[in-house]
Design a protein around this motif. Structure first.
Motif, PDB file in Angstrom:
ATOM      1  N   PRO A 125       0.813  -1.229   0.000  1.00  0.00           N
ATOM      2  CA  PRO A 125       0.000   0.000   0.000  1.00  0.00           C
ATOM      3  C   PRO A 125       0.839   1.269   0.000  1.00  0.00           C
ATOM      4  CG  PRO A 125      -0.829  -1.597   1.597  1.00  0.00           C
ATOM      5  CD  PRO A 125       0.490  -2.110   1.144  1.00  0.00           C
ATOM      6  N   THR A 126       1.945   1.257   0.708  1.00  0.00           N
ATOM      7  CA  THR A 126       2.796   2.456   0.760  1.00  0.00           C
ATOM      8  C   THR A 126       3.403   2.761  -0.602  1.00  0.00           C
ATOM      9  OG1 THR A 126       3.335   1.942   3.067  1.00  0.00           O
ATOM     10  CG2 THR A 126       4.751   3.522   1.914  1.00  0.00           C
ATOM     11  N   ARG A 127       3.879   1.682  -1.262  1.00  0.00           N
ATOM     12  CA  ARG A 127       4.459   1.870  -2.586  1.00  0.00           C
ATOM     13  C   ARG A 127       3.412   2.334  -3.589  1.00  0.00           C
ATOM     14  NH1 ARG A 127       7.802  -2.846  -5.854  1.00  0.00           N
ATOM     15  NH2 ARG A 127       8.419  -1.516  -7.646  1.00  0.00           N
ATOM     16  N   LEU A 128       2.213   1.786  -3.483  1.00  0.00           N
ATOM     17  CA  LEU A 128       1.130   2.193  -4.375  1.00  0.00           C
ATOM     18  C   LEU A 128       0.771   3.662  -4.162  1.00  0.00           C
ATOM     19  CD1 LEU A 128      -0.945   1.324  -6.495  1.00  0.00           C
ATOM     20  CD2 LEU A 128      -2.476   0.682  -4.620  1.00  0.00           C
ATOM     21  N   LYS A 129       0.798   4.098  -2.904  1.00  0.00           N
ATOM     22  CA  LYS A 129       0.469   5.489  -2.591  1.00  0.00           C
ATOM     23  C   LYS A 129       1.515   6.430  -3.170  1.00  0.00           C
ATOM     24  CE  LYS A 129      -0.424   8.570   1.310  1.00  0.00           C
ATOM     25  NZ  LYS A 129      -0.518   8.669   2.796  1.00  0.00           N
ATOM     26  N   HIS A 130       2.790   6.050  -3.056  1.00  0.00           N
ATOM     27  CA  HIS A 130       3.860   6.881  -3.596  1.00  0.00           C
ATOM     28  C   HIS A 130       3.774   6.962  -5.116  1.00  0.00           C
ATOM     29  CE1 HIS A 130       6.572   6.228   0.200  1.00  0.00           C
ATOM     30  NE2 HIS A 130       5.567   7.069   0.409  1.00  0.00           N
ATOM     31  N   LYS A 131       3.446   5.844  -5.753  1.00  0.00           N
ATOM     32  CA  LYS A 131       3.326   5.840  -7.207  1.00  0.00           C
ATOM     33  C   LYS A 131       2.181   6.731  -7.658  1.00  0.00           C
ATOM     34  CE  LYS A 131       2.779   2.741 -11.156  1.00  0.00           C
ATOM     35  NZ  LYS A 131       2.606   1.341 -11.604  1.00  0.00           N
ATOM     36  N   PHE A 132       1.058   6.649  -6.942  1.00  0.00           N
ATOM     37  CA  PHE A 132      -0.089   7.495  -7.281  1.00  0.00           C
ATOM     38  C   PHE A 132       0.248   8.977  -7.094  1.00  0.00           C
ATOM     39  CE2 PHE A 132      -3.881   9.811  -5.864  1.00  0.00           C
ATOM     40  CZ  PHE A 132      -4.703   9.633  -6.975  1.00  0.00           C
ATOM     41  N   ARG A 179       3.255  10.320  -7.260  1.00  0.00           N
ATOM     42  CA  ARG A 179       4.184  10.731  -8.312  1.00  0.00           C
ATOM     43  C   ARG A 179       3.463  10.947  -9.628  1.00  0.00           C
ATOM     44  NH1 ARG A 179       7.227   6.821  -7.904  1.00  0.00           N
ATOM     45  NH2 ARG A 179       6.553   5.551  -9.677  1.00  0.00           N
ATOM     46  N   ASN A 180       2.548  10.081  -9.984  1.00  0.00           N
ATOM     47  CA  ASN A 180       1.784  10.249 -11.215  1.00  0.00           C
ATOM     48  C   ASN A 180       0.936  11.513 -11.174  1.00  0.00           C
ATOM     49  OD1 ASN A 180       2.842   7.873 -12.199  1.00  0.00           O
ATOM     50  ND2 ASN A 180       1.104   6.619 -11.549  1.00  0.00           N
ATOM     51  N   LEU A 181       0.397  11.809  -9.989  1.00  0.00           N
ATOM     52  CA  LEU A 181      -0.423  13.015  -9.856  1.00  0.00           C
ATOM     53  C   LEU A 181       0.423  14.272 -10.048  1.00  0.00           C
ATOM     54  CD1 LEU A 181      -3.281  14.041  -9.206  1.00  0.00           C
ATOM     55  CD2 LEU A 181      -2.614  14.094  -6.792  1.00  0.00           C
ATOM     56  N   GLU A 216       3.260  14.480 -11.758  1.00  0.00           N
ATOM     57  CA  GLU A 216       3.649  14.568 -13.166  1.00  0.00           C
ATOM     58  C   GLU A 216       2.495  15.088 -14.022  1.00  0.00           C
ATOM     59  OE1 GLU A 216       4.974  10.713 -14.221  1.00  0.00           O
ATOM     60  OE2 GLU A 216       6.906  10.881 -13.144  1.00  0.00           O
ATOM     61  N   ARG A 217       1.293  14.642 -13.714  1.00  0.00           N
ATOM     62  CA  ARG A 217       0.129  15.107 -14.463  1.00  0.00           C
ATOM     63  C   ARG A 217      -0.094  16.604 -14.247  1.00  0.00           C
ATOM     64  NH1 ARG A 217      -2.421  14.329 -19.064  1.00  0.00           N
ATOM     65  NH2 ARG A 217      -4.653  14.818 -18.941  1.00  0.00           N
ATOM     66  N   PHE A 218       0.103  17.044 -13.008  1.00  0.00           N
ATOM     67  CA  PHE A 218      -0.057  18.468 -12.707  1.00  0.00           C
ATOM     68  C   PHE A 218       0.973  19.299 -13.475  1.00  0.00           C
ATOM     69  CE2 PHE A 218       1.330  22.092 -10.118  1.00  0.00           C
ATOM     70  CZ  PHE A 218       0.147  22.830 -10.104  1.00  0.00           C
ATOM     71  N   ILE A 219       2.213  18.813 -13.519  1.00  0.00           N
ATOM     72  CA  ILE A 219       3.252  19.541 -14.252  1.00  0.00           C
ATOM     73  C   ILE A 219       2.931  19.597 -15.736  1.00  0.00           C
ATOM     74  CG2 ILE A 219       5.684  19.481 -14.917  1.00  0.00           C
ATOM     75  CD1 ILE A 219       6.299  18.332 -12.160  1.00  0.00           C
ATOM     76  N   GLU A 220       2.445  18.490 -16.295  1.00  0.00           N
ATOM     77  CA  GLU A 220       2.061  18.476 -17.705  1.00  0.00           C
ATOM     78  C   GLU A 220       0.963  19.493 -17.988  1.00  0.00           C
ATOM     79  OE1 GLU A 220       0.955  14.547 -18.714  1.00  0.00           O
ATOM     80  OE2 GLU A 220       2.972  13.698 -18.477  1.00  0.00           O
ATOM     81  N   LEU A 221      -0.042  19.529 -17.109  1.00  0.00           N
ATOM     82  CA  LEU A 221      -1.131  20.483 -17.293  1.00  0.00           C
ATOM     83  C   LEU A 221      -0.636  21.924 -17.144  1.00  0.00           C
ATOM     84  CD1 LEU A 221      -4.037  18.694 -15.380  1.00  0.00           C
ATOM     85  CD2 LEU A 221      -3.705  18.864 -17.856  1.00  0.00           C
ATOM     86  N   LEU A 222       0.301  22.138 -16.219  1.00  0.00           N
ATOM     87  CA  LEU A 222       0.857  23.481 -16.037  1.00  0.00           C
ATOM     88  C   LEU A 222       1.605  23.936 -17.284  1.00  0.00           C
ATOM     89  CD1 LEU A 222       1.369  25.873 -14.132  1.00  0.00           C
ATOM     90  CD2 LEU A 222       3.419  24.671 -13.329  1.00  0.00           C
ATOM     91  N   LEU A 223       2.424  23.051 -17.834  1.00  0.00           N
ATOM     92  CA  LEU A 223       3.161  23.392 -19.058  1.00  0.00           C
ATOM     93  C   LEU A 223       2.206  23.617 -20.228  1.00  0.00           C
ATOM     94  CD1 LEU A 223       6.151  20.891 -18.765  1.00  0.00           C
ATOM     95  CD2 LEU A 223       6.128  23.326 -18.230  1.00  0.00           C
ATOM     96  N   LEU A 224       1.166  22.779 -20.318  1.00  0.00           N
ATOM     97  CA  LEU A 224       0.173  22.964 -21.363  1.00  0.00           C
ATOM     98  C   LEU A 224      -0.528  24.313 -21.211  1.00  0.00           C
ATOM     99  CD1 LEU A 224      -1.522  21.917 -23.739  1.00  0.00           C
ATOM    100  CD2 LEU A 224      -3.024  20.809 -22.065  1.00  0.00           C
ATOM    101  N   GLY A 225      -0.842  24.681 -19.965  1.00  0.00           N
ATOM    102  CA  GLY A 225      -1.477  25.972 -19.723  1.00  0.00           C
ATOM    103  C   GLY A 225      -0.597  27.133 -20.142  1.00  0.00           C
ATOM    104  N   CYS A 226       0.706  27.031 -19.859  1.00  0.00           N
ATOM    105  CA  CYS A 226       1.626  28.096 -20.281  1.00  0.00           C
ATOM    106  C   CYS A 226       1.663  28.222 -21.798  1.00  0.00           C
ATOM    107  CB  CYS A 226       3.032  27.806 -19.736  1.00  0.00           C
ATOM    108  SG  CYS A 226       3.164  27.899 -17.943  1.00  0.00           S
ATOM    109  N   GLY A 227       1.693  27.078 -22.481  1.00  0.00           N
ATOM    110  CA  GLY A 227       1.666  27.134 -23.939  1.00  0.00           C
ATOM    111  C   GLY A 227       0.373  27.710 -24.484  1.00  0.00           C
ATOM    112  N   LEU A 228      -0.755  27.344 -23.854  1.00  0.00           N
ATOM    113  CA  LEU A 228      -2.046  27.860 -24.309  1.00  0.00           C
ATOM    114  C   LEU A 228      -2.178  29.356 -24.055  1.00  0.00           C
ATOM    115  CD1 LEU A 228      -4.483  24.996 -23.223  1.00  0.00           C
ATOM    116  CD2 LEU A 228      -3.626  25.522 -25.521  1.00  0.00           C
ATOM    117  N   VAL A 229      -1.531  29.856 -22.994  1.00  0.00           N
ATOM    118  CA  VAL A 229      -1.552  31.306 -22.736  1.00  0.00           C
ATOM    119  C   VAL A 229      -0.887  32.051 -23.886  1.00  0.00           C
ATOM    120  CG1 VAL A 229      -0.586  33.117 -21.269  1.00  0.00           C
ATOM    121  CG2 VAL A 229      -1.702  31.158 -20.241  1.00  0.00           C
TER     122      VAL A 229
END
Length: 315
Positions: A16-23, A25-27, A29-42
């Motif tokens: 469970p601990t490893r699964l939580k860390h993976k989730f 980390r994925n969250l 990374e997804r936030f960073i992707e959306l942030l970069l996409l937002g900067c490009g869209l601006v």
């Protein structure tokens, strides 16, 4: 018979601990992707918004002024009692000053880039390149007064005694100096990206440093060098304060660099600081001039993009 309990395979055991860390980390990374996409869209949204505003205001302008008269007229007097709206005087001033600037910036910037990339020792490169890029930190209004109060009197006292106080030659020269760091820095980066194996091959065939730089490195880096030229030309076309101060405000249809003239950017700055009624034809003329400037820059960038794709080489 005795039942033997089945043991779960260790690979199937979920931590469970490893699964939580993976989730987590994925969250992230997804936030960073959306942030970069937002900067490009601006950036995209800003470009689209500018274009929409220019087109919308220009439509109102062209409801009073003929498009044909606008693009073929040789008299630009929108603030006079009998206004005329021929854009060619502003276009000629813009192109003349840009041409002079490129005559200065392209050869000097390219030579500096070749020296920094192929000949300069590491210590000299680390000193010259930052010092060169400091030129870009100088405000353009300082360059404008430098052109008006130093360069123009210097030319009048030496080789051009009949040079008028306002002209296109001096701002073109100063803009060329101001854009040298753009060409030198970007071209040098493109040349240093060329693999060393190509240089070593040229040396093995008997070429010296200059021959290698001109016949091997420059052709290999031509796409990056062209991009530097295009960016510098766009900078020269869009320059405002230098031309507004040193080139004058009279819109003359001439390509003589010794004459005074106005540019598209100088006219926009001049009218924007005035007291024209909002929504009037004179007020909307700055948007029509801005639309022409946008089209010129777009054509320049598309040309540069085509040349980069045509001559780009991957290693």
């Amino acid at each position: 018979m005795v039942a033997i309990p089945l043991r779960a395979d260790a690979a199937q055991v979920v931590d469970p601990t490893r699964l939580k860390h993976k989730f987590s980390r994925n969250l992230k990374e997804r936030f960073i992707e959306l942030l970069l996409l937002g900067c490009g869209l601006v950036a995209v949204f800003t470009t689209v918004a500018i274009t929409v505003i220019l087109v919308h205001e220009s439509i109102g302008f062209f409801s009073f002024v003929s498009v044909w008269d606008f693009i073929t007229g040789t008299v630009w007097t929108p603030l006079f009692e009998n206004p005329q709206y021929g854009i060619l005087p502003l276009v000629s001033g813009t192109l003349t000053i840009t041409f002079i600037a490129m005559l200065v910036a392209v050869p000097m910037g390219t030579v500096i880039a070749i020296y920094l990339s192929e000949f300069a020792p590491h210590t000299a490169r680390e000193i010259i390149k930052p010092a060169l890029e400091l030129i870009q930190a100088v405000p353009t209004i300082v360059f404008g007064y430098f052109a008006l109060l130093f360069v123009t009197p210097l030319l009048q006292a030496t080789i051009l005694p009949d040079l008028p106080g306002f002209n296109m030659l001096v701002p073109g020269l100063v803009i060329g100096v101001a854009t040298i760091p753009t060409i030198a820095s970007l071209s040098e980066d493109a040349m240093r990206a060329v693999p060393m194996a190509m240089r070593e091959g040229a040396y093995a065939l008997g070429s010296n440093k200059m021959q290698t730089a001109l016949t091997v490195v420059m052709p290999a880096a031509i796409s990056g060098v062209v991009a530097a030229f295009v960016l510098a030309a766009a900078r020269a076309i869009g320059e405002t304060m230098i031309v507004a101060i040193a080139a004058g405000q009279n819109a003359n249809f001439t390509f003589n660099p010794l004459d005074a003239a106005a540019t598209l950017t100088a006219y926009i700055a001049q009218v924007s600081m005035g007291d024209l009624e909002h929504g009037s034809v004179g007020y909307r003329s700055i948007f029509a001039a801005g639309l022409v400037l946008l089209i010129m820059t777009l054509v320049l960038n598309l040309t540069g993009h085509f040349l980069r794709r045509r001559y780009r080489k991957a290693y």
